[in-house]
Design a protein around this motif. Structure first.
Motif, short mmCIF file in Angstrom:
data_model
loop_
_atom_site.label_atom_id
_atom_site.label_comp_id
_atom_site.label_asym_id
_atom_site.label_seq_id
_atom_site.Cartn_x
_atom_site.Cartn_y
_atom_site.Cartn_z
N ASP A 199 -3.63 -6.61 13.46
CA ASP A 199 -2.30 -6.01 13.37
C ASP A 199 -2.14 -5.16 12.11
N MET A 200 -3.13 -5.19 11.24
CA MET A 200 -3.12 -4.33 10.06
C MET A 200 -3.79 -3.02 10.44
N THR A 201 -3.01 -2.14 11.05
CA THR A 201 -3.53 -0.88 11.60
C THR A 201 -3.47 0.24 10.55
N TRP A 202 -3.79 1.44 10.99
CA TRP A 202 -3.84 2.59 10.10
C TRP A 202 -2.51 2.84 9.40
N MET A 203 -1.40 2.42 10.00
CA MET A 203 -0.10 2.66 9.39
C MET A 203 0.02 1.91 8.06
N PHE A 204 -0.34 0.63 8.07
CA PHE A 204 -0.29 -0.13 6.82
C PHE A 204 -1.31 0.41 5.83
N ILE A 205 -2.51 0.70 6.31
CA ILE A 205 -3.58 1.17 5.42
C ILE A 205 -3.14 2.45 4.70
N LEU A 206 -2.52 3.37 5.43
CA LEU A 206 -2.03 4.60 4.81
C LEU A 206 -0.97 4.30 3.75
N ALA A 207 0.00 3.45 4.11
CA ALA A 207 1.07 3.12 3.17
C ALA A 207 0.51 2.45 1.92
N TYR A 208 -0.44 1.55 2.10
CA TYR A 208 -1.05 0.85 0.97
C TYR A 208 -1.84 1.82 0.09
N ASP A 209 -2.66 2.67 0.72
CA ASP A 209 -3.52 3.57 -0.04
C ASP A 209 -2.71 4.54 -0.89
N VAL A 210 -1.65 5.10 -0.32
CA VAL A 210 -0.83 6.04 -1.10
C VAL A 210 -0.17 5.32 -2.27
N TRP A 211 0.41 4.13 -1.99
CA TRP A 211 1.04 3.36 -3.07
C TRP A 211 0.03 2.98 -4.15
N ASN A 212 -1.14 2.45 -3.74
CA ASN A 212 -2.10 1.97 -4.73
C ASN A 212 -2.73 3.10 -5.51
N PHE A 213 -2.95 4.24 -4.85
CA PHE A 213 -3.46 5.39 -5.59
C PHE A 213 -2.49 5.76 -6.71
N GLU A 214 -1.20 5.82 -6.39
CA GLU A 214 -0.21 6.16 -7.40
C GLU A 214 -0.18 5.12 -8.51
N TYR A 215 -0.36 3.85 -8.14
CA TYR A 215 -0.38 2.82 -9.19
C TYR A 215 -1.50 3.10 -10.19
#
Length: 367
Positions: A199-215
C-alpha cells in the motif's frame, strides 16, 4: 555550472558527478547484499553497528579525556551532533525489525500487531528530522527573523534557517499520515528476501522524497548532493525496476548503511574533491571548509550572503505534494468506506497488484 539547487562548477564538476555515481551505485549494490540473505542482513545491521558502537564509545571517552588523536578524529570534529547518531541507530533498528518481519523470527515476526512496526519506526525517523527542522527554524529566525538568519551548527556548518524550515517540518508531519495500510506487511516469495508494504505506492514515495530532499537541503547542506539525491534515488530506483513493494526496506537499508559510512568518513562529503555545495551559499569560496571539514566559525554573515530562493521553492513544493497525497488518501478512504490506516486502500492500483504478485501470503484485507 551553477544550477538552481547545486554548485557544480569548473574542474571539480567531474569529481562531483563521479562522487554521486559512486554513492548511488554503492548504495544499490549494498542494498542487494543486505536484502538477499540473512547472513548479509545480520552482517550489515548487527555486526557492523556493534563494531561501530564500540568505536564511537572509545573515541568519545578518549576525546573527553583530552586525547589528541580522538579530539581530532573526523567523527568527533564533524559528526558528533545528536541528529547523526539518532538517525543512524533509528534506521538500523528499523532494519532489524524489518528482518524480524520478513523472516518471521520469533513471536514478534508472527503476530499481527507487530506489523505496525514499520509505520512506527518510519514515523520516528520522520519526527527526528522534523525536530531538527524546527531547531534550525528557531535558531535562524532568532538571528534574522522569518526571512532567515545564519547560525553555526555543532558540526561546523553555517545554516540559513527560516520559514522554509517550519513549512518543511509541517510537511514531514503530514507525511506521517500519508502512510496507509499499516497491517498490510508481507514477505516475498523468493526466500523471503523482502519485506513488502504494497500500500506504500508511488504517491507516498514521491511525497516522502520531496520532503526528505528538502530536509537534507536545509539542514545537511554539505551532504545533500549525496544523502538528498543519490540516497533517496537508490531505493526508489530499486522499487521501480525489480523490487516492487520493497521501497521501505530499500530505504531503511540504504539509509542505515549510508549513515554508517558518513559517520566514519565524513570528509568525503565535507572536505574533498567530491564536496558539493548547494546554492544557499552565495560565495562558495567564503564557505569553503578547512582540513577538518568545518566552515570558518568567525565569519560575520548577513542575509546578503545567502541565496535562499531554492530553499523556499522546494519547501512549498514539499508541503503542496504532501497535502495533495493526503487529500487523495482521504478521498479514497471515503469512497471505499475504509479506515486508511487499518486497511489497504490502494489495492486497485497497478503498483499494489505488482507488489502482491511477489508476496508469499495471500492478500487479506483485514487488520
Amino acid at each position: 555550472m551553477n544550477g538552481m539547487l547545486f554548485q557544480i562548477y569548473g574542474d571539480m564538476s567531474m569529481w562531483q558527478l563521479l562522487g554521486w555515481c559512486m554513492v548511488f551505485t554503492g548504495l544499490v549494490v549494498a542494498n542487494e547484499i543486505a536484502r538477499r540473505t540473512k547472513a548479509g542482513g545480520i552482517f550489515c545491521f548487527v555486526v557492523i553497528p556493534v563494531a561501530l558502537t564500540i568505536y564511537f564509545v572509545v573515541i568519545n571517552i578518549a576525546a573527553s579525556s583530552g586525547a589528541e588523536w580522538a579530539t581530532n578524529n573526523p567523527t568527533i570534529v564533524q559528526m558528533n551532533g545528536w541528529f547523526h547518531y539518532a538517525k543512524l541507530y533509528a534506521a538500523t533498528i528499523g532494519c532489524v525489525g524489518f528482518m524480524i518481519l520478513k523472516y518471521h523470527w520469533g513471536k514478534l515476526g508472527n503476530v499481527n500487531w507487530f506489523k505496525c512496526y514499520p509505520f512506527i519506526i518510519v514515523a520516528i525517523n520522520i519526527l527526528i528530522a522534523v525536530a531538527s527542522d524546527f531547531e534550525s527554524a528557531a535558531k535562524g529566525i532568532a538571528k534574522g527573523g522569518m526571512e532567515g538568519g545564519w547560525w553555526y551548527s555543532s558540526e561546523g556548518v553555517w545554516l540559513f534557517g527560516g520559514w522554509w524550515n517550519i513549512l518543511n517540518g509541517v510537511a514531514g508531519i503530514i507525511n506521517i499520515f500519508c502512510m496507509t495500510g499499516w497491517f498490510g506487511i508481507y514477505s516475498s516469495k523468493n526466500k523471503q528476501q523482502d519485506m513488502l508494504w504494497p500500500d506504500m505506492t508511488w504517491m507516498f514515495i514521491l511525497a516522502y522524497d520531496v520532503w526528505n530532499f528538502e530536509y537534507t537541503y536545509l539542514n545537511l547542506p554539505l551532504h545533500t548532493w549525496y544523502c538528498g539525491v543519490a540516497l533517496l534515488l537508490a531505493p526508489t530506483f530499486a522499487n521501480a525496476f525489480w523490487n516492487k513493494g520493497g521501497w521501505i526496506q530499500n530505504r531503511a537499508n540504504t539509509l542505515a548503511l549510508w549513515c554508517m559510512f558518513a559517520q566514519v568518513f565524513p570528509s568525503f562529503q565535507n572536505h574533498s574533491k567530491f564536496t558539493t555545495l548547494p546554492t544557499i551559499y552565495k560565495d562558495a569560496a567564503l564557505f569553503a571548509t578547512d582540513a577538518t571539514g568545518r566552515m570558518n566559525p568567525d565569519l560575520v554573515l548577513s542575509a546578503a550572503d545567502a541565496r535562499p530562493t531554492a530553499q523556499g521553492v522546494v519547501a512549498i513544493a514539499a508541503i503542496a505534494v504532501n497535502i495533495l497525497v493526503l487529500t487523495a488518501i482521504i478521498k479514497r478512504s471515503k469512497e471505499q468506506k475504509k479506515n486508511p490506516y487499518k486497511y489497504e486502500i490502494f489495492s486497485d492500483t497497478r503498483d499494489f497488484k505488482l507488489a502482491m504478485e511477489r508476496a508469499a501470503e495471500a492478500h487479506k484485507d483485514v487488520a
